[in-house]
Enzyme design. Structure first.
Site, mmCIF file in Angstrom:
data_model
loop_
_atom_site.group_PDB
_atom_site.id
_atom_site.type_symbol
_atom_site.label_atom_id
_atom_site.label_comp_id
_atom_site.label_asym_id
_atom_site.label_seq_id
_atom_site.Cartn_x
_atom_site.Cartn_y
_atom_site.Cartn_z
ATOM 1 C CE LYS A 21 0.261 -2.216 3.984
ATOM 2 N NZ LYS A 21 -0.318 -3.201 4.838
ATOM 3 N N GLY A 25 1.429 -11.480 13.116
ATOM 4 C CA GLY A 25 1.689 -11.125 11.715
ATOM 5 C C GLY A 25 0.752 -10.041 11.198
ATOM 6 C CE LYS A 52 -3.930 -1.277 5.013
ATOM 7 N NZ LYS A 52 -4.034 -1.877 6.345
#
Ligand code: HSE
Length: 438
Positions: A105, A187, A205
């Site tokens: 992103k 994660g 984003k």
């Protein structure tokens, strides 16, 4: 048809899961794509770590440029994140006539305009579904599913780590740093977790969503950004007493004065569906003129959900390789020559309501001074909560909700209230959005 051959750059959390899912679901994937899809070359920084189980036959290198230069590779999957060398790798892959799938992103938000222009010139596609809201197919929904509509605004919980932290703090009273460590272990978090907690990841984003929704160029630097690090447990509790939840939102609106793009903690009424999106889940609420409101919900981070989005892109790309490059879904939803530079509304001109928390002397006249300043700035108060001082303490906490005003009015009022001798410490401000779809 010949199998589509992939070059995988990055075998970390998402890369390893992508390799595993491509193997485990190979049959389903080939039935959908119309051809087999296989990784033929991969790169990772430490090749001693090898490839995930079942993928040991894939050629592994520590030089990602070998992957993008491999003539056998049709599609490069970039999953290393960051700018350097991700930008060089993606540009070289395009130059070599390869298709690209990325979850990056930061790269798309900051360099997407040049990347997409280069891809268009070469007749290849750069797909980036996994860059926003993890496994939710939000890019496809906006780009294709909503293409009949004028999109008016959108508001999203688009950082899983931040939402996970806020939820654990609220529900279990857990410590910020401890929950962040857990998000890293699971994660969810970025390589640099300040990107999550300071709102930078959400701003990347939101920048992408805004371009897709409104047909404007990617412009990360125009996104107003605040993170969640200043939110206290007190604010979470007081917001609940007023009937609100605090969520870290990305908000984009295409209004009369231009486009607003802002990322910040926000009070939202607890009865809204999006107020009840907890943990690592993400959700994007979109108000489109013909569809009305629609809400997209799902896991916003994590290995398999993100791999799900990466592989959906791989399948799309596999199908599009044999199609006319001039008749594909445009990268940013609108045809490249129809992207329009609309004015960006500065944060001072944003019209919204506010939650204010301040610490004041518990003596007569203080409230009168504060409400006078509010009145002088044409700020109408919606609700006031005063918390009794703790025993032996001479200061009280006041919480106010205002009606909608311009941010510049709030700034002036806060400056004057802060200057009162009876007001102590910082005045905490959180914006309030009702997210009415009317
Ligand atoms: N760090 C990101 C998040 C990963 O927590 O949402 C998914 O983009």
């Amino acid at each position: 048809m010949k199998p589509v051959k992939l070059g995988l750059i990055g075998v970390g959390t998402v890369g390893a899961s992508t390799a595993r899912v491509l193997k485990n679901n190979a049959l389903e994937i080939a039935r959908r794509a119309g051809r087999e899809i296989e990784i033929v070359h991969a790169s990772r920084r430490d090749i001693n770590l090898g490839m995930p189980q079942g993928n040991e036959n894939i050629v592994l290198t520590d030089n990602p440029f070998e992957v993008v230069d491999n003539p056998e590779v049709d599609v490069v999957i970039e999953l290393i994140g960051g700018y350097d060398p991700a930008l060089q790798l993606v540009m070289r892959a395009i130059e070599n006539g390869k298709y690209v799938v990325t979850a990056n992103k930061a790269l798309v938000a900051s360099h997407g305009n040049e990347i997409f222009a280069a891809a268009q010139d070469k007749g290849v596609t750069v797909a980036f579904e996994a860059a926003v809201a993890g496994g939710i197919p939000i890019i496809k929904s906006i780009r294709e599913g909503l293409s009949a509509n004028r999109i008016e605004w959108l508001a999203g919980i688009i950082n899983g780590t931040g939402n996970f932290i806020l939820t654990e703090m609220r529900d279990k009273g857990r410590d910020f740093a401890e929950v962040l460590r857990e998000a890293q272990a699971l994660g969810y978090a970025e390589a640099d977790p300040t990107f999550d907690v300071e709102g930078i990841d959400a701003a990347h984003k939101l920048c992408i969503l805004s371009s897709l929704a409104f047909g404007i160029p990617l412009q990360f630097d125009s996104v107003y950004t605040e993170g969640i690090s200043a939110i206290s447990t007190d604010d979470v509790v007081y917001a609940a007493q007023l009937g609100y939840r605090i969520k870290h939102l990305g908000i984009a609106r295409n209004g009369e004065k231009g486009v607003e793009m802002r990322v910040h903690p926000t009070l939202i009424p607890e009865k809204r569906l999006i107020a009840n999106v907890d943990g690592v889940m993400n959700a994007v609420l979109i108000k489109a003129d013909k569809l009305g409101p629609s809400l997209y919900y799902g896991p916003g981070a994590g290995a398999d959900p993100t791999a799900s989005a990466v592989i959906a892109d791989i399948i799309d790309v596999a199908r599009s390789i044999t199609t006319d490059p001039l008749n594909r879904v445009p990268h940013l939803a609108f045809q490249a020559d129809q992207i329009v530079d609309l004015p960006i509304v500065p944060i001072t001109e944003v019209h919204t309501a506010y939650y204010i928390r301040m610490r004041v002397d518990d003596i007569p006249g203080v409230m009168a001074d504060i409400t006078r300043i509010m009145g002088e700035n044409q700020i109408s108060i919606e609700a006031i909560l005063q918390k009794e001082p703790e025993i032996g303490v001479t200061q009280a906490t006041i919480i106010m909700l205002t009606q909608k005003i311009f941010e510049k009015q709030m700034n002036r009022a806060i400056e004057s209230i802060s200057a009162l001798e009876t007001v102590h410490g910082d005045i905490h401000r959180i914006r309030v959005e009702t997210l009415d779809a009317d």
